[in-house]
Write a protein that holds these residues in place. Structure first.
Motif, PDB file in Angstrom:
ATOM      1  N   ALA A   1       0.806  -1.212   0.000  1.00 56.99           N
ATOM      2  CA  ALA A   1       0.000   0.000   0.000  1.00 56.99           C
ATOM      3  C   ALA A   1       0.844   1.269   0.000  1.00 56.99           C
ATOM      4  N   ASP A   2       1.833   1.349   0.858  1.00 57.72           N
ATOM      5  CA  ASP A   2       2.630   2.568   0.940  1.00 57.72           C
ATOM      6  C   ASP A   2       3.959   2.294   1.640  1.00 57.72           C
ATOM      7  N   ALA A   3       4.786   3.304   1.669  1.00 58.47           N
ATOM      8  CA  ALA A   3       6.134   3.148   2.225  1.00 58.47           C
ATOM      9  C   ALA A   3       6.109   2.862   3.722  1.00 58.47           C
ATOM     10  N   LYS A   4       5.196   3.489   4.465  1.00 58.52           N
ATOM     11  CA  LYS A   4       5.149   3.247   5.911  1.00 58.52           C
ATOM     12  C   LYS A   4       4.776   1.799   6.206  1.00 58.52           C
ATOM     13  N   GLN A   5       3.809   1.273   5.469  1.00 58.61           N
ATOM     14  CA  GLN A   5       3.422  -0.121   5.658  1.00 58.61           C
ATOM     15  C   GLN A   5       4.553  -1.055   5.253  1.00 58.61           C
ATOM     16  N   PHE A   6       5.235  -0.712   4.168  1.00 67.80           N
ATOM     17  CA  PHE A   6       6.389  -1.492   3.720  1.00 67.80           C
ATOM     18  C   PHE A   6       7.435  -1.573   4.827  1.00 67.80           C
ATOM     19  N   CYS A   7       7.732  -0.436   5.456  1.00 68.26           N
ATOM     20  CA  CYS A   7       8.707  -0.408   6.552  1.00 68.26           C
ATOM     21  C   CYS A   7       8.232  -1.268   7.719  1.00 68.26           C
ATOM     22  N   ALA A   8       6.965  -1.164   8.055  1.00 64.69           N
ATOM     23  CA  ALA A   8       6.408  -1.968   9.150  1.00 64.69           C
ATOM     24  C   ALA A   8       6.501  -3.457   8.826  1.00 64.69           C
ATOM     25  N   ASP A   9       6.265  -3.817   7.572  1.00 61.75           N
ATOM     26  CA  ASP A   9       6.364  -5.220   7.160  1.00 61.75           C
ATOM     27  C   ASP A   9       7.796  -5.733   7.280  1.00 61.75           C
ATOM     28  N   VAL A  10       8.760  -4.911   6.905  1.00 56.75           N
ATOM     29  CA  VAL A  10      10.174  -5.290   7.049  1.00 56.75           C
ATOM     30  C   VAL A  10      10.515  -5.449   8.525  1.00 56.75           C
ATOM     31  N   LEU A  11      10.089  -4.512   9.337  1.00 54.68           N
ATOM     32  CA  LEU A  11      10.367  -4.555  10.774  1.00 54.68           C
ATOM     33  C   LEU A  11       9.826  -5.845  11.394  1.00 54.68           C
ATOM     34  N   ALA A  12       8.708  -6.313  10.908  1.00 57.41           N
ATOM     35  CA  ALA A  12       8.067  -7.512  11.459  1.00 57.41           C
ATOM     36  C   ALA A  12       8.771  -8.808  11.057  1.00 57.41           C
ATOM     37  N   LEU A  13       9.733  -8.749  10.164  1.00 58.76           N
ATOM     38  CA  LEU A  13      10.388  -9.966   9.677  1.00 58.76           C
ATOM     39  C   LEU A  13      11.236 -10.672  10.729  1.00 58.76           C
ATOM     40  N   ASP A  14      11.813  -9.914  11.676  1.00 61.77           N
ATOM     41  CA  ASP A  14      12.697 -10.525  12.660  1.00 61.77           C
ATOM     42  C   ASP A  14      12.784  -9.623  13.889  1.00 61.77           C
ATOM     43  N   ALA A  15      12.843 -10.245  15.058  1.00 61.88           N
ATOM     44  CA  ALA A  15      12.896  -9.484  16.317  1.00 61.88           C
ATOM     45  C   ALA A  15      14.193  -8.707  16.477  1.00 61.88           C
ATOM     46  N   SER A  16      15.229  -9.043  15.721  1.00 63.03           N
ATOM     47  CA  SER A  16      16.505  -8.333  15.839  1.00 63.03           C
ATOM     48  C   SER A  16      16.550  -7.061  14.996  1.00 63.03           C
ATOM     49  N   ILE A  17      15.518  -6.831  14.185  1.00 64.40           N
ATOM     50  CA  ILE A  17      15.478  -5.615  13.365  1.00 64.40           C
ATOM     51  C   ILE A  17      15.056  -4.452  14.252  1.00 64.40           C
ATOM     52  N   ARG A  18      15.907  -3.462  14.347  1.00 63.23           N
ATOM     53  CA  ARG A  18      15.671  -2.276  15.182  1.00 63.23           C
ATOM     54  C   ARG A  18      14.935  -1.180  14.428  1.00 63.23           C
ATOM     55  N   PHE A  19      15.219  -1.074  13.131  1.00 64.52           N
ATOM     56  CA  PHE A  19      14.792   0.075  12.328  1.00 64.52           C
ATOM     57  C   PHE A  19      14.646  -0.379  10.884  1.00 64.52           C
ATOM     58  N   ALA A  20      13.637   0.145  10.211  1.00 65.53           N
ATOM     59  CA  ALA A  20      13.491  -0.044   8.768  1.00 65.53           C
ATOM     60  C   ALA A  20      13.030   1.281   8.185  1.00 65.53           C
ATOM     61  N   GLY A  21      13.700   1.709   7.118  1.00 67.36           N
ATOM     62  CA  GLY A  21      13.337   2.978   6.486  1.00 67.36           C
ATOM     63  C   GLY A  21      13.579   2.941   4.994  1.00 67.36           C
ATOM     64  N   VAL A  22      12.812   3.739   4.270  1.00 69.44           N
ATOM     65  CA  VAL A  22      13.012   3.883   2.830  1.00 69.44           C
ATOM     66  C   VAL A  22      13.185   5.352   2.498  1.00 69.44           C
ATOM     67  N   ALA A  23      13.972   5.594   1.460  1.00 69.57           N
ATOM     68  CA  ALA A  23      14.182   6.959   0.970  1.00 69.57           C
ATOM     69  C   ALA A  23      14.275   6.893  -0.542  1.00 69.57           C
ATOM     70  N   ASP A  24      13.767   7.929  -1.204  1.00 68.33           N
ATOM     71  CA  ASP A  24      13.884   7.976  -2.660  1.00 68.33           C
ATOM     72  C   ASP A  24      15.290   8.398  -3.050  1.00 68.33           C
ATOM     73  N   SER A  25      15.568   8.391  -4.335  1.00 68.32           N
ATOM     74  CA  SER A  25      16.930   8.628  -4.817  1.00 68.32           C
ATOM     75  C   SER A  25      17.434  10.039  -4.550  1.00 68.32           C
ATOM     76  N   MET A  26      16.556  10.931  -4.194  1.00 67.10           N
ATOM     77  CA  MET A  26      16.969  12.291  -3.861  1.00 67.10           C
ATOM     78  C   MET A  26      16.997  12.513  -2.350  1.00 67.10           C
ATOM     79  N   GLY A  27      16.581  11.516  -1.581  1.00 66.85           N
ATOM     80  CA  GLY A  27      16.532  11.658  -0.129  1.00 66.85           C
ATOM     81  C   GLY A  27      15.420  12.585   0.328  1.00 66.85           C
ATOM     82  N   MET A  28      14.482  12.865  -0.569  1.00 58.47           N
ATOM     83  CA  MET A  28      13.415  13.815  -0.244  1.00 58.47           C
ATOM     84  C   MET A  28      12.230  13.144   0.438  1.00 58.47           C
ATOM     85  N   SER A  29      11.941  11.922   0.065  1.00 63.40           N
ATOM     86  CA  SER A  29      10.824  11.198   0.658  1.00 63.40           C
ATOM     87  C   SER A  29      11.398  10.111   1.552  1.00 63.40           C
ATOM     88  N   VAL A  30      11.265  10.302   2.843  1.00 59.51           N
ATOM     89  CA  VAL A  30      11.842   9.381   3.812  1.00 59.51           C
ATOM     90  C   VAL A  30      10.734   8.902   4.749  1.00 59.51           C
TER      91      VAL A  30
END
Length: 130
Positions: free
Chosen positions: A2-31
């Motif tokens: 659906a969107d980048a925030k959900q994508f990050c949450a899905d990555v975070l849920a993959l393993d208990a050792s994951i502290r942080f998940a983030g995405v940024a576009d190629s210009m670093g403008m959308s984080v």
């Protein structure tokens, strides 16, 4: 996806050792990013955004060598307190730009098991349209 925030949450849920998940576009403008529940971040919000922008810039510099070395799959930085992985998201997102996924792991974790066993299979199945 659906969107980048959900994508990050899905990555975070993959393993208990994951502290942080983030995405940024190629210009670093959308984080967009999320932290593990009850985690005290090592970086402030401003430092996190700055760190992601720096990762985007470093990722862009690697493109110049890909014609000879092949596509960068991911990079790993080992710090004393965390392990950080930067993964170029391919194919480009719907706006035509490449993006990166940044993930931080607990320093003591077997990063190969998390990256190759969980994150990369998830990315192969995910739709990168955000």
């Amino acid at each position: 996806m659906a969107d980048a925030k959900q994508f990050c949450a899905d990555v975070l849920a993959l393993d208990a050792s994951i502290r942080f998940a983030g995405v940024a576009d190629s210009m670093g403008m959308s984080v967009h990013y999320v932290y593990r529940k009850d985690l005290v971040p090592l970086l402030s919000q401003e430092e996190t955004i700055k760190s992601m922008l720096q990762a985007v810039l470093r990722s862009g510099t690697r493109l110049t060598l890909e014609s000879k070395l092949g596509e960068c799959v991911y990079t790993l930085s080992l710090y004393k307190k965390v392990k950080r992985i930067t993964i170029p998201l391919r194919p480009p997102t719907t706006n035509g730009q490449n993006a990166i996924l940044m993930v931080s792991l607990d320093a003591s974790v077997d990063h190969d098991a998390v990256i190759d066993g969980k994150i990369m299979p998830f990315l192969r199945q995910a739709r990168l349209e955000f």
